[in-house]
Design an enzyme around this catalytic site. Structure first.
Site, PDB file in Angstrom:
ATOM      1  N   TYR A 103      -4.947   0.499   2.007  1.00  0.00           N
ATOM      2  CA  TYR A 103      -3.521   0.623   1.693  1.00  0.00           C
ATOM      3  C   TYR A 103      -3.201  -0.051   0.354  1.00  0.00           C
ATOM      4  O   TYR A 103      -2.490   0.511  -0.491  1.00  0.00           O
ATOM      5  CB  TYR A 103      -2.727  -0.009   2.830  1.00  0.00           C
ATOM      6  N   LYS A 134      -1.759   1.790  -2.948  1.00  0.00           N
ATOM      7  CA  LYS A 134      -0.465   1.397  -3.489  1.00  0.00           C
ATOM      8  C   LYS A 134      -0.585   0.864  -4.918  1.00  0.00           C
ATOM      9  O   LYS A 134       0.320   1.048  -5.747  1.00  0.00           O
ATOM     10  CB  LYS A 134       0.187   0.359  -2.585  1.00  0.00           C
TER      11      LYS A 134
END
Length: 304
Positions: free
Chosen positions: A170, A174
């Site tokens: 993640y 991001k």
């Protein structure tokens, strides 16, 4: 007359949480909204639910205009069809809010290839795929003499800016989104396209504790105090960034409650130039001095 009156806006992952609040806020500001949501679970699994329909029903009940879209934003052709639906339904496209994503948290040493690929695919490729097709439309409009005040709001995270233990997939996705925003802003400005990113901190399915229902988590405090973690607090910034009034591009904003913070990316700090090739043993004195002269990095979330 709202700040986005008449604008056509796509919000991805808009069935719940932040995306839902963004869609409702854009509609309240006068926009026509394409509410995209795959109906997936927190881990990306198919739940058979259709939360986007509920959001559209809320918008229509308030006198707004909205349509449902169930595209998988990480699928190239489905992302293209999402953009085309906005154009076919409302005659144009002005703003894209890339918000869709899910989690599959693991420590890197325990993470599977699929857990890495699926999270980076939906977050990073999902942002790029929708952005690409929207930008192609805006470029064609610009070349035809019909340049639009095109706006894109991407969704990064504090994890992507500073790291987060147990969320390597993640965080990497991001981080890629943050730099993709800066890259695209530099490339697309000539077509009237402005791009920014937000790193929101709010209570959503991703942050709600296990066993706590979203209904109870979203309930207003009984004492009437300001609920700093309500996801609706993030949406005003998103709506402004998605409006024609916004003349900012290539920036990342951290937002939580009533606070908005500009976040800078990589910056050059301490430096030393010998003017010729270093010897390895020389750098044992140089590198620590450069680090001492440079700002301390923000700690990784969850690091000891």
């Amino acid at each position: 007359m709202g700040i986005c009156d008449g604008r056509v806006v796509i919000v991805t992952g808009a069935g719940r949480g932040l995306g839902r609040e963004h869609a409702l806020a854009f509609a309240a500001a006068g926009a026509k909204v394409v509410v995209n949501d795959l109906g997936a679970g927190l881990d990306g699994s198919n739940t058979g639910e259709h939360p986007a329909e509920q959001v559209v029903a809320e918008i229509v009940a308030e006198g707004g205009e909205a349509v449902v879209n169930g595209a998988d934003v990480s699928d190239w052709e489905q992302a293209k069809s999402l953009v085309q639906q906005a154009i076919d339904t409302f005659g144009a496209l002005d703003t894209v809010v890339n918000n869709a994503g899910f989690l599959r948290d693991k420590m890197l040493v325990s993470m599977s290839e699929d857990e890495w690929d699926n999270v980076t695919r939906v977050h990073l490729k999902g942002h790029f795929a929708v952005l690409h097709h929207a930008a192609a439309y805006w470029r064609a409009e610009s070349k035809a003499g019909r340049a639009r005040a095109a706006r894109v709001v991407n969704t990064t995270s504090g994890a992507g800016l500073f790291g987060s233990v147990g969320q390597g997939n993640y965080a990497a996705a991001k981080a890629g989104i943050a730099l993709l925003t800066i890259q695209a802003a530099a490339e697309m400005g000539g077509y009237g396209i402005q791009l920014n990113a937000i790193a929101p901190s709010a209570r959503t399915r991703m942050t709600t504790s296990a066993g706590e229902s979203m209904a109870s988590a979203m309930a207003a405090p009984e004492d009437g105090t300001f609920d700093a973690m309500h996801p609706g607090n993030v949406s005003p910034l998103v709506v402004w960034l998605g409006s024609a009034e916004c003349e900012v591009t290539g920036r990342v904003f951290e937002t939580e409650g009533g606070k908005v913070t500009v976040c800078d990316g990589w910056q050059r700090a301490g430096t030393a130039d010998k003017g010729e090739r270093w010897k390895p043993e020389e750098l044992g004195d140089v590198v620590p001095r450069l680090i001492a002269e440079s700002p301390e990095p923000v700690p990784v979330y969850g690091a000891r």
